[in-house]
Design an enzyme around this catalytic site. Structure first.
Site, PDB file in Angstrom:
ATOM      1  N   ASP A 149       0.821  -1.217   0.000  1.00  0.00           N
ATOM      2  CA  ASP A 149       0.000   0.000   0.000  1.00  0.00           C
ATOM      3  C   ASP A 149       0.852   1.263   0.000  1.00  0.00           C
ATOM      4  OD1 ASP A 149      -2.378  -1.502   0.100  1.00  0.00           O
ATOM      5  OD2 ASP A 149      -2.189  -1.722   2.262  1.00  0.00           O
ATOM      6  N   GLU A 195     -10.311   1.279  -5.922  1.00  0.00           N
ATOM      7  CA  GLU A 195      -9.602   1.676  -4.702  1.00  0.00           C
ATOM      8  C   GLU A 195      -8.313   2.392  -5.078  1.00  0.00           C
ATOM      9  OE1 GLU A 195     -10.583  -1.659  -1.447  1.00  0.00           O
ATOM     10  OE2 GLU A 195      -9.497  -2.465  -3.167  1.00  0.00           O
TER      11      GLU A 195
END
Length: 532
Positions: free
Chosen positions: A46, A215
């Site tokens: 991430d 996302e």
């Protein structure tokens, strides 16, 4: 400055990972002005990254590990080093992330974003159960301000702050639980924030995108256009997408930025779009599909075509594909390449490469009780009934397991402070499978012990106070444990193990100490040596 940037890749090479990685094990800085992806072959998931002056900064999610949200620094986008963490105490997020709970695997600190404006660094991130949080710092190495909860909510993720030219702050995030019928329609929302950036102006809420599986949000303003970078699930897999508009509320144009070849790529996904002082652009990203090493980090060149940043090597359709080898963006002679994994525990603060499994029990570890050692006091696991006991045992300190041609970790352990019921040692740790070598004490004697699939193999009695433990593993993640009673001759003990990925995390190498019978005993770790 014009947005069209032509990247000339000298001796540019596109090779499949099966050639560059699985046969050679090469990665990162090659020492000849080139680099090979991944630039960090370990679990830095991430990612987001920015440039501030001549320096680059990135953040990486840490889930249940503490301290949380790793902050990395680089001078060339290829060689990175952890310099701090944003969250020192995970209980500021939730009591479920404490040592006395240990039931939030796959949760905790998810993706976030780092930005620099108004003279300081801003980091925002979310958790799936507790909402969104933020912190700021004048120096990315810390200290970071106490964690502030921006919005207590569940079912949201992948946020990004944005400061417009007029100083107005915005906040973007995905609601992945918006449909009561669970049709998995993901809504991406945009909010305004007040000047302090500590809350959302709910009346400003706008949905700017909706689709299955959208996302990895990032928001930029480049040459008068607002650019919204995100990922989306397509027929070929999860790809990077971008929307652009002259108005932050749209209407938006949309383009696909890269293709997926899952056999080779492990789809580049979450990441940061970065412009160098030279004008060139790059994308620092994790690979969305994790193997035993987790979601590794790669660096892709970016080519602007018709006002769109194509990530990787542009194809005939103006969509990019994965690049595995390229010239370094910035070639700095004699740049530090080490990842600061070794530790002799000669300072009174833990080095930033270390992360505990959950928030540790503060009174059960010390760097000062035995100068030059990390002391781990033993206490009882939260739950001892079935399953992997290490998943419920506090006082486990970890580092990421690297995927290179070969890796070796050695610790020197002083066990004189152990007592009956104690178990201490070296482990490879994952929710999908854990193995370890260590020392168990029972009946007032200590025994070498190998554990795999939650089953112990008891070895010879250990008569001395000092023992050296070692793990060696290869590119495929096959590890073998060794021990020594003199630090010179190492003997194998136990079977070979396959390192594993679980709960969105790659394998960790860790040191542990717990006691299944009583709150009693301690061990001292004299050093931790990591070769890769």
């Amino acid at each position: 400055m014009k947005i069209r940037i032509f990247i000339t890749l000298l001796f540019f090479t596109l090779l499949p990972f099966t050639v560059l990685g699985q046969q050679t094990g090469k990665w990162g800085d090659q020492g000849n002005g080139t680099y090979i992806n991944p630039v960090i072959p370990a679990d830095f998931s991430d990612l987001d990254a920015i440039r501030v002056g001549d320096d680059f900064y990135a953040i990486s999610s840490t889930m249940q590990y503490s301290p949380g949200m790793a902050v990395l620094h680089s001078r060339d986008l290829v060689n990175w080093k952890i310099i701090s963490h944003v969250v020192s105490d995970l209980t500021q997020i939730s009591p479920d992330l404490n040592w006395n709970k240990m039931d939030s695997y796959g949760k905790g600190i998810w993706a976030g974003a780092i930005r620099y404006y108004k003279g300081k660094f801003w980091v925002y991130f979310g958790t799936p159960d507790d909402g969104f949080f933020m912190s700021t710092a004048e120096n990315a190495a810390g200290p970071w301000t106490p964690l502030h909860q921006v919005w207590k909510v569940s079912g949201w993720d992948d946020c990004c702050p944005f400061c417009d030219d007029d100083g107005q702050l915005y906040f973007m995030a995905t609601n992945f639980e918006n449909d009561p019928k669970n049709n998995r329609k993901y809504n991406i929302h945009l909010f305004k924030m007040p000047p302090d950036g500590k809350s959302l102006l709910m009346e400003s809420d706008s949905i700017i995108h909706q689709s299955p599986g959208s996302e990895a949000n990032k928001l930029f303003k480049i040459n008068g256009f607002y650019y919204h970078l995100f990922s989306e699930v397509k027929a070929e897999g999860r790809v990077l997408m971008m929307k652009r508009s002259k108005n932050i509320l749209g209407p938006w144009e949309t383009r696909q930025l890269n293709h997926v070849n899952k056999a080779l790529d492990k789809e580049p996904n979450q990441g940061g779009l970065i412009q160098l002082t030279s004008g060139r652009w790059y994308f620092f990203t994790h690979h969305g599909t994790g193997d035993w090493e987790g979601r590794a980090a790669s660096l892709l060149p970016v080519t602007w075509l018709d006002g769109w940043p194509v990530i990787g090597e542009p194809g005939k359709d103006s969509i990019g594909s994965m690049v595995w080898k390229a010239p370094k963006p910035i070639n700095i002679p004699n740049i530090e390449k080490g990842k600061s994994a070794n530790d002799d525990f000669n300072v009174q603060v833990l080095q930033p490469q270390w992360e505990w499994n959950y928030q540790p029990r503060a009174d059960k570890w010390s760097l000062t009780e035995h100068k030059g050692c990390l002391r781990l006091h033993a206490f009882m696991p939260v739950n001892q009934t079935g399953g992997n006991i290490l998943l419920k045992a506090g006082n486990m300190i970890t580092q990421r397991s690297f995927r290179t041609a070969s890796c070796e970790v050695t610790i020197k352990l002083d066990i004189r402070g152990m007592c009956n019921g104690g178990h201490a040692g070296l482990t490879h740790f994952s929710t999908a499978g854990t193995s370890c070598i260590g020392i168990k004490q029972f009946d007032s004697s200590r025994y070498l012990t190998y554990t795999s699939e939650n089953k112990d193999s008891i070895g010879p009695a250990v008569k001395d106070n000092m023992v050296w433990l070692r793990s060696v593993w290869d590119f495929q993640g096959i590890n073998r444990f060794f021990y020594s009673v003199d630090g010179k001759l190492f003997l194998p003990f136990g079977a070979k193990n396959q390192l594993t990925w679980g709960s969105y995390r790659g394998d960790r190498i860790g040191i542990f100490n717990f006691n299944t019978a009583q709150e009693c005993g301690f061990v001292d770790i004299d050093f931790f040596r990591y070769k890769y």
